[in-house]
Structures are given as structure tokens and as C-alpha cells.
Design an enzyme around this catalytic site. Structure first.
Site, PDB file in Angstrom:
ATOM      1  N   ASP A 124      20.075   7.980   3.873  1.00  0.00           N
ATOM      2  CA  ASP A 124      19.133   7.012   4.404  1.00  0.00           C
ATOM      3  C   ASP A 124      19.727   6.496   5.719  1.00  0.00           C
ATOM      4  OD1 ASP A 124      16.957   5.278   4.558  1.00  0.00           O
ATOM      5  OD2 ASP A 124      18.074   3.675   3.581  1.00  0.00           O
ATOM      6  N   ASP A 150      21.003   2.661   0.648  1.00  0.00           N
ATOM      7  CA  ASP A 150      21.529   1.302   0.584  1.00  0.00           C
ATOM      8  C   ASP A 150      21.270   0.659  -0.773  1.00  0.00           C
ATOM      9  OD1 ASP A 150      18.852   0.797   0.647  1.00  0.00           O
ATOM     10  OD2 ASP A 150      18.840  -0.242   2.568  1.00  0.00           O
ATOM     11  N   ASP A 191      15.612   2.389  -2.487  1.00  0.00           N
ATOM     12  CA  ASP A 191      15.700   3.828  -2.701  1.00  0.00           C
ATOM     13  C   ASP A 191      15.879   4.175  -4.173  1.00  0.00           C
ATOM     14  OD1 ASP A 191      15.484   4.502   0.009  1.00  0.00           O
ATOM     15  OD2 ASP A 191      17.587   4.049   0.336  1.00  0.00           O
TER      16      ASP A 191
END
Length: 705
Positions: free
Chosen positions: A376, A576, A580
């Protein structure tokens, strides 16, 4: 409904052969020390008695026919029997108690054949002592008995010490909290009380060198804290008045008074302890496979010992039984059962000392097979903190920059996303326009925030949106210097833009090092982000990542991961941990990166506690070497048994040599796994030790059993 008393299920646990201890008990360390001392005493007794028995057995080995009279030989046998009694009654205690428990539970474990071998050897030797003219009177084996007991206890003692040293001890983490602390009384004086008596809202005084007993806020004073437990970095951090402190971190500089905000399992320290305790109790797939192989193997060992005894019995009953003993001892699959767990736990302890917590030991095995790592962007490749770069108020909206920022901050305060924290931080001194109230704020992962608002200028409630242009339902504008967040208001079904907030982000200094390290291991690197494609491509170019996609929703990320998996790739996802969740759960292996991750809710296999992204590459590097060592251990255990079993059955391996071989085999497996605790930093050649991006191993008390 029936009520089950704790005494009943504790009795059931005891009946199954286990002891019950309070979870996270600070006295557990004392219990381990007592057991360690008892094991040392057993080893010392076995060693002393072995030397004495060998002294009595030596004349029989050296004497020529006729040198020893029958009376003298019988006297030496009786002396050996007396000296062997402490070995059988005390030193062999753990083997016999474990074997008896297995018999009561109708199961087979590693201690059963060993205990049978000890008992058979002692009974045969005792029969030869009490009846020297009987079928077992030709020879006694007290020397073999005491020798292989000593060798086995030596191996187990060294295994215990090595496993504690390499994999660590969980109570070392538990005991970071102080036993007592100074609590402020109603009259303002401080009295020392037990830490377990603290409650939220208490005010305590923490002196230099002491650990903070709970999560709290500094009321007076300023200091520096060692938070290596949480970050993996040993550099002290400043903690001025008003700042937060965490349980388990150390006060380094000056006395401070702290208001207690969270205790026990609610603290981040408690979550770490629970996480490591859970990981230490797991069994990886290879360990489960080894256990499944070990059980039928033990049954085969018992059958082989019986068949060997039957084969040799017609020629010499005494020798036949000793051949059976050698088979029982030499084939005990201790090395097979130790091969996987000791390596996995050592690797988990090494990663913990470097700032990576292992939530799932199975993840180590899966990580070794990873060939694609997907990152990410926001909060992972970029610094966790974004900064507000510019505010562009929509022409004709009638809003000032400060008013628009304050209204956006009212929504952003309900999110932990880095962009939201940047807006909330920038608007600390700004006030929401008079008459405006914001409520019912909801966060849509990967999109933004939605809230309802009321104001004097609108008779009905309006809907506010803060997030991407698509989420705000306004046209996107290209060409900005950084990521942007749009604030819009819906009036009568139409979205009206209020302002755009341009944020600046900074690539982490260690990103390039981490990407190079992953590519050096033959791993493909990709970038998926919900931010604008232009921003994503810019960050990918700076990081050296060739494959990058922007404007991805969590569903888009999950779909791309599933596409990669359908193509046969083993994928690791690094995010993070805030929005997600589905992607982290869908990957073969997942890393939650960033200190804002709620450990109790994270779905990841690994949690990177510090600020160093290169730890992901280190974890993959270490996982591959862990699996290599596990395979070496399994091959060694198989080769050892394939070589020694035929020798024992053929009668070429005495019982003492079988005990020595078994102890050395198990010890070799543990020593091989211990190399994982001393592996050099694989990426240290990438940059100098003083560089901010250089990953380094940091010595912290965080360890695993």
C-alpha cells in the site's frame, strides 16, 4: 444451566497430565527457575553416580579370567546397584512420570520408549545382581544405565538453555512491568502500592530507571522514554508534559507524574504480550506433520524393539534385552519433533528483537514461499504523517480557508487515516463556523468520510463528504503537486464543492533499500493504492517499483491479489492495517505496518512495530533461511535414524552409546536452529550503519518461548 467450577476443569487438566498456571502470572519466572534448578540437580546426581558406577565397573572390564573372585565381582555389583538407585529414583523421575501419564491416557510419546529402556536395563541388571547364576547373571549394565541417563539429561539441559537463550522467554516481556509503583493519595503524598491495585484515573510517580506501569498521560515533568518494546528502535524518544506514555516503556531521565488511562490487557503492552503468547502456543504445519509422523514411528520403534529381543533371545536373553533397550533409546524421535518448532520460535524471537511481531507462526512457512510483495502507499511507503500543503476554496462558495479547514477537521477527527490526521492537526486552532454542528460521522474504507450537518443557513440537514473527488461527487482536477482531499456538501441531491486540501507526502528513506532487498531475493514488487494514479506513479518511480496501480478501492486491491494468486503467485500484502483488512486477510501473508494499528483487531500475520520498512525484506530473508534450517533438521533426523536403527538391531550399539547418540542428535538440531538468532543483517551492505534507512537489529527484552 450447569455451572462448571474452576476446580473441576483444573482437575480435568491435571488428569490429562498437565498443570494449570495463571495466565501472564509474574510468578511464572520463579516456577521456571525452580524447574531449572531441579533439572540441574538431576543432571548433577546422574553425573556423580555415573562416575562412581564406572569406577566399580572398571575392574570387570580390565580383569583377565581368574583375576576377580566371585565374591569380589558380586561386591562390585552390589555397590553399583546401590549407587544406581538415586539415578533411577530421582534423576529418571521426569521420564517415568511422563511415561506413566502416557499409559494412563493410552497414548504414546517420546518418553515412553526411553523410560522402558531405563526400566528394562535396571531390572535386568538387578536380576543379575540378586541371582548371579540365573539367565541374566552373566553381566550387569549399571554403567550403561547411568551413562545414557547422564547423556540424555545433559542433552535436555543444554536444549533447555539454548531454547531459552535463542527463542527467549515470554516472562521476560511480562516482567517489564514494575511490581509496585508510587501512587498519589488524596492528601497529595505518594505511597508505594502493588501495580495490580492501580485503577484508571490514578496518578502515579515514575522515577528514572523504572518502567511505566500503564498507558497514561504525563501531568508534570518531562523525560525521555525507551520504547524499544514497541518500535524495535533503541533510540530514546522525548516525552514532554502532556504527552502519552505506554506501559512497558522505561523512564530514562527525570521523575514524572502520570495519569493512568489504561491498564492490563487494554494497553498496547498487554496486546503485545497476548500476541506473543498466542504465537508461542501455535504449531506450524511442518511441526504438526512431524508429530503425525512421530506417533506411528514410536509404535514401530516398540515393535522393532520386541522383534529384536525375540531374535536375540535364544542365544543370550540378557544381550537380547539390551539390544531392545538400544533400539528403544536410539530411535526416540526427539530430533524429529524438535526440528520445526525450535527453528520457528528462534526465528520469531529474532524478528521480535528487530521490531517485527509474529502473530502467526504458520506465516513464517508461508512467507518463505512468497514471490510477490504488494505494498500500500499512504502510511506504508510514505511517512505516516502527511502535512497540509495548500487550501483551495471553491470560487463563490463563500467560505474562508480557516472555516473550510475547521469544518473538514470536524469530520477528520473521527478517522485514523494519515490524510485525516494531517487535516485535524493543521486545524487545531481553527473554529467551526458559528451555528454549524456535525454529527453521525461514518468512515467508508478506501473512500472517505460522510457526516450530517446542520447550520443556520440551511433549513434541512445537509450531508458533508470528505475524501477523494469521486467520494465527494465532484470533478477531479489533475496537476496538483500532491495528494488532495475534497470537502463537499450535498444540497437537494446536488454536490457542491467547498474546498480542496492539497497534502504533501514524503517517501520513507528506507523504501529503496527494502525494494532492492526484496528483488535480491527474487521477489516481484507491486504498488496498489486508493490515491490518484498520478501520485501513485510518482511514488512508485521514486521507490523503484515498476508495477503500480492507483484509484483502487479495497475491493479492487483484493481482486488484483486474487488474480495474482490464480496465476500461481504467492503474495504478501503490506498495508497500514487501517483500511486494508480484506486485502490483508486475502493474501498468503500479510504485514500490518505503522504504529496506529490496533493489535487486537489486526488481521495480519506480522506487525511491523517501528518505522523501518526494510524489516519486511529482513523478515522474508529470515523466513527462507528458517525453512532451510527446518529441512536440514528433518533430513538429519531421518538420516540419523536410518543409520543407527540397523546398528542397534544388529547388536553393534550398546545402550550408553545409544543414549549419547540420541542426546547429540537432539542437541545438533537445537544448535542448528540457534544459528537463526545470530544471523547478520542481510541488508547492512546497502547503506552505512548511521544512515536513517539502514535496518539494524536492536537488542530488546522482547522475546518468545
Amino acid at each position: 444451566s450447569q455451572v462448571v467450577l474452576p476446580s473441576q476443569w483444573m482437575a480435568a487438566v491435571g488428569k490429562a497430565g498437565y498443570r494449570s498456571l495463571p495466565a501472564m502470572d509474574a510468578l511464572l519466572r520463579e516456577q521456571r527457575l525452580r524447574e531449572s534448578r531441579r533439572a540441574l540437580w538431576r543432571w548433577l546426581v546422574a553425573g556423580f553416580c555415573m562416575m562412581q558406577v564406572m569406577m566399580y565397573a572398571w575392574p570387570a572390564y580390565q580383569a583377565m579370567p581368574g583375576d576377580l573372585t566371585m565374591e569380589m565381582e558380586q561386591l562390585l555389583r552390589w555397590a553399583s546397584w546401590v549407587i544406581s538407585l538415586p539415578v533411577v529414583l530421582f534423576a529418571c523421575g521426569p521420564f517415568f512420570s511422563s511415561a506413566l501419564r502416557d499409559i494412563r491416557q493410552r497414548r504414546v510419546s517420546m518418553d515412553l520408549p526411553v523410560a522402558l529402556g531405563m526400566l528394562i536395563t535396571f531390572v535386568v541388571s538387578m536380576a543379575g545382581t540378586f541371582d548371579p547364576t540365573g539367565p541374566f547373571g552373566r553381566e550387569v549394565y549399571y554403567d550403561s544405565l547411568t551413562m545414557f541417563v547422564f547423556f540424555l539429561l545433559t542433552g535436555r539441559w543444554l536444549e533447555l538453555r539454548l531454547r531459552d537463550r535463542t527463542a527467549g522467554a515470554l516472562e521476560a516481556v511480562m516482567n517489564r512491568l514494575p511490581d509496585s509503583v508510587e501512587r498519589r493519595a488524596e492528601d497529595g503524598s505518594f505511597t508505594r502500592v502493588a501495580t495490580r491495585r492501580l485503577q484508571a484515573g490514578d496518578v502515579v510517580r515514575v522515577l528514572p530507571g523504572e518502567a511505566f506501569p500503564a498507558d497514561g498521560r504525563i501531568l508534570s515533568g518531562g523525560t525521555q522514554a525507551d520504547e524499544a518494546l514497541l518500535t524495535g528502535e533503541s533510540t530514546p524518544v522525548d516525552r514532554p508534559e502532556g504527552s502519552r506514555v505506554t506501559a512497558g516503556s522505561y523512564n530514562l531521565r527525570a521523575p514524572v507524574t502520570v495519569e493512568v488511562l489504561a491498564l492490563g490487557s487494554e494497553t498496547r503492552f498487554g496486546q503485545i504480550v497476548a500476541l506473543m503468547e498466542s504465537a508461542s502456543l501455535q504449531k506450524p504445519r511442518l511441526a504438526q506433520l512431524a508429530d503425525r509422523v512421530a506417533r506411528p514411528f514410536l509404535v514401530a520403534v516398540l515393535l522393532a524393539a520386541v522383534l529384536a529381543a525375540v531374535w536375540w533371545w535364544p542365544s543370550d536373553p540378557s544381550h537380547a534385552l539390551m539390544v531392545a533397550v538400544a533400539v528403544l533409546i536410539v530411535t526416540c524421535p526427539c530430533a524429529l519433533s524438535l526440528a520445526t518448532p525450535v527453528a520457528m520460535l528462534t526465528a520469531a524471537g529474532t524478528l521480535a528483537r528487530r521490531g517485527v511481531l509474529v502473530r502467526n507462526l504458520q506465516g513464517l512457512e508461508a512467507l518463505a514461499a512468497v514471490d510477490t510483495v504488494v505494498f500500500d502507499k499512504t502510511g506504508t511507503l510514505t511517512r505516516d504523517g502527511l502535512a497540509l500543503h495548500a487550501v483551495h476554496v471553491a470560487p463563490g462558495a463563500g467560505w474562508g480557508e480557516g472555516e473550510a479547514l475547521a469544518l473538514a477537521s470536524a469530520l477528520a477527527a473521527h478517522s485514523l487515516h494519515p490524510a485525516s490526521r494531517a487535516l485535524a492537526s493543521a486545524a487545531q486552532s481553527a473554529a467551526v463556523p458559528a451555528g454549524w454542528t456535525v454529527h453521525a460521522v461514518q468512515e467508508l474504507p478506501g473512500a472517505g468520510l460522510v457526516a450530517r450537518a446542520s447550520s443556520p443557513s440551511h433549513a434541512q440537514e445537509t450531508i458533508l463528504r470528505l475524501g477523494s473527488a469521486a467520494h465527494a461527487r465532484v470533478p477531479a482536477v489533475d496537476g496538483d503537486a500532491g495528494p488532495q482531499v475534497v470537502l463537499s456538501m450535498e444540497c437537494e441531491g446536488a454536490a457542491v464543492e467547498i474546498a480542496r486540501f492539497v497534502l504533501s507526502e514524503q517517501l520513507r528513506s528506507e523504501v529503496a533499500t527494502a525494494v532492492r532487498g526484496l528483488r535480491a531475493e527474487g521477489v516481484a514488487v507491486e504498488l496498489l493504492s486508493g490515491d490518484r494514479a498520478e501520485s501513485v506513479q510518482r511514488v512508485a518511480a521514486q521507490a523503484g517499483i515498476g508495477q503500480a496501480r492507483g484509484d483502487c478501492t479495497p475491493q479492487d486491491k483484493l481482486a488484483h491479489l486474487q488474480t495474482l494468486q490464480a496465476q500461481g503467485h504467492h503474495v504478501a500484502m503490506v498495508g497500514d492495517g487501517l483500511n486494508d483488512g480484506p486485502v490483508l486477510a486475502g493474501a498468503h501473508v500479510s504485514f500490518a505496518f505503522g504504529r496506529a494499528v490496533p493489535l487486537a483487531q489486526s488481521r495480519s500475520d506480522f506487525v511491523v512495530m517501528g518505522e523501518n520498512l526494510a524489516l519486511v525484506a529482513q523478515a522474508l530473508w529470515l523466513a527462507r533461511r528458517t525453512l532451510r534450517i527446518v529441512r536440514q533438521n528433518l533430513w538429519w533426523a531421518a538420516a540419523y535414524n536410518a543409520l543407527c536403527v540397523p546398528l542397534a538391531i544388529a547388536g553393534y550399539m550398546p545402550a550408553w552409546l545409544a543414549g549419547l547418540g540420541m542426546a547429540l542428535s537432539s542437541l545438533l538440531v537445537v544448535l542448528n536452529a540457534a544459528r537463526l538468532a545470530r544471523l547478520p543483517d542481510p541488508l547492512s551492505h546497502e547503506s552505512s550503519g548511521d544512515c536513517a534507512g539502514a535496518p539494524r537489529a536492536v537488542s530488546t527484552p522482547l522475546e518468545v518461548v
